[in-house]
Design a protein around this motif. Structure first.
Motif, mmCIF file in Angstrom:
data_model
loop_
_atom_site.group_PDB
_atom_site.id
_atom_site.type_symbol
_atom_site.label_atom_id
_atom_site.label_comp_id
_atom_site.label_asym_id
_atom_site.label_seq_id
_atom_site.Cartn_x
_atom_site.Cartn_y
_atom_site.Cartn_z
ATOM 1 N N ARG A 150 0.838 -1.206 0.000
ATOM 2 C CA ARG A 150 0.000 0.000 0.000
ATOM 3 C C ARG A 150 0.872 1.256 0.000
ATOM 4 N NH1 ARG A 150 -2.396 -1.283 4.124
ATOM 5 N NH2 ARG A 150 -4.238 -2.228 3.159
ATOM 6 N N GLU A 151 1.838 1.300 0.894
ATOM 7 C CA GLU A 151 2.709 2.476 1.010
ATOM 8 C C GLU A 151 3.577 2.640 -0.237
ATOM 9 O OE1 GLU A 151 3.960 5.942 2.367
ATOM 10 O OE2 GLU A 151 2.396 4.740 3.325
ATOM 11 N N GLY A 152 4.145 1.538 -0.714
ATOM 12 C CA GLY A 152 5.015 1.602 -1.889
ATOM 13 C C GLY A 152 4.293 2.080 -3.132
ATOM 14 N N TYR A 153 3.061 1.622 -3.324
ATOM 15 C CA TYR A 153 2.308 2.004 -4.516
ATOM 16 C C TYR A 153 1.818 3.448 -4.464
ATOM 17 C CZ TYR A 153 2.542 -2.370 -7.019
ATOM 18 O OH TYR A 153 2.986 -3.446 -7.746
ATOM 19 N N ARG A 154 1.804 4.044 -3.276
ATOM 20 C CA ARG A 154 1.461 5.472 -3.208
ATOM 21 C C ARG A 154 2.446 6.297 -4.035
ATOM 22 N NH1 ARG A 154 -0.209 4.839 2.719
ATOM 23 N NH2 ARG A 154 -2.454 4.652 2.461
ATOM 24 N N GLY A 155 3.687 5.827 -4.113
ATOM 25 C CA GLY A 155 4.691 6.518 -4.908
ATOM 26 C C GLY A 155 4.461 6.409 -6.408
ATOM 27 N N PHE A 156 3.561 5.519 -6.817
ATOM 28 C CA PHE A 156 3.245 5.351 -8.234
ATOM 29 C C PHE A 156 1.868 5.913 -8.581
ATOM 30 C CE2 PHE A 156 6.042 1.642 -7.274
ATOM 31 C CZ PHE A 156 7.117 2.039 -8.038
#
Length: 135
Positions: free
Chosen positions: A60-66
């Motif tokens: 969830r957190e990582g995909y916020r960057g995308f």
């Protein structure tokens, strides 16, 4: 490929295709909670050469960057189920990533998804998704 009476190749393929399509739709809309929910709790999302996220919170957190900054579209095609059982399936798919700019839609990236999915409570979820881009 081994099956049980309830698991035909067509039913497994339909469940896997649903997960793959839901991922693309959520990614293009920037719905990171929905992306994370498409993975089993200890799932892994690897974007080759960029990042690996382990577990739903990290995904969830990582995909916020995308998250999208403008209109975008992931087209996924040529999905092949390479193996399956009643509880696990492996698939490969081609992908093309488009963004809309001032002159219209343009291909930004092409690549491949290598997926391992597990069925939980009748729903197929990613246990591992590896995204590899073609130079």
């Amino acid at each position: 490929m081994s099956t049980t009476s309830a698991d035909t190749e067509a039913s497994v393929a339909a469940g896997v295709q649903t997960a793959i399509a839901a991922y693309a739709q959520a990614l293009d809309a920037g719905r990171t909670d929905d992306i994370a929910d498409l993975f089993v709790p200890d799932g892994v999302a690897e974007i080759a050469g960029m990042a690996t996220f382990e577990g739903r919170d990290a995904i969830r957190e990582g995909y916020r960057g995308f998250s999208p900054t403008g209109p975008q579209l992931h087209l996924v095609a040529n999905t092949v189920i390479t193996s399956y059982t009643g509880e696990e399936a492996m698939a490969v798919s081609d992908l093309a990533f488009f963004q809309r700019g001032e002159t219209g839609w343009a291909v930004q990236l092409v690549g491949r998804y290598d997926d391992t999915l597990r069925r939980r409570d009748g729903v197929w979820k990613f246990s591992r998704r590896v995204t590899t881009f073609v130079p």
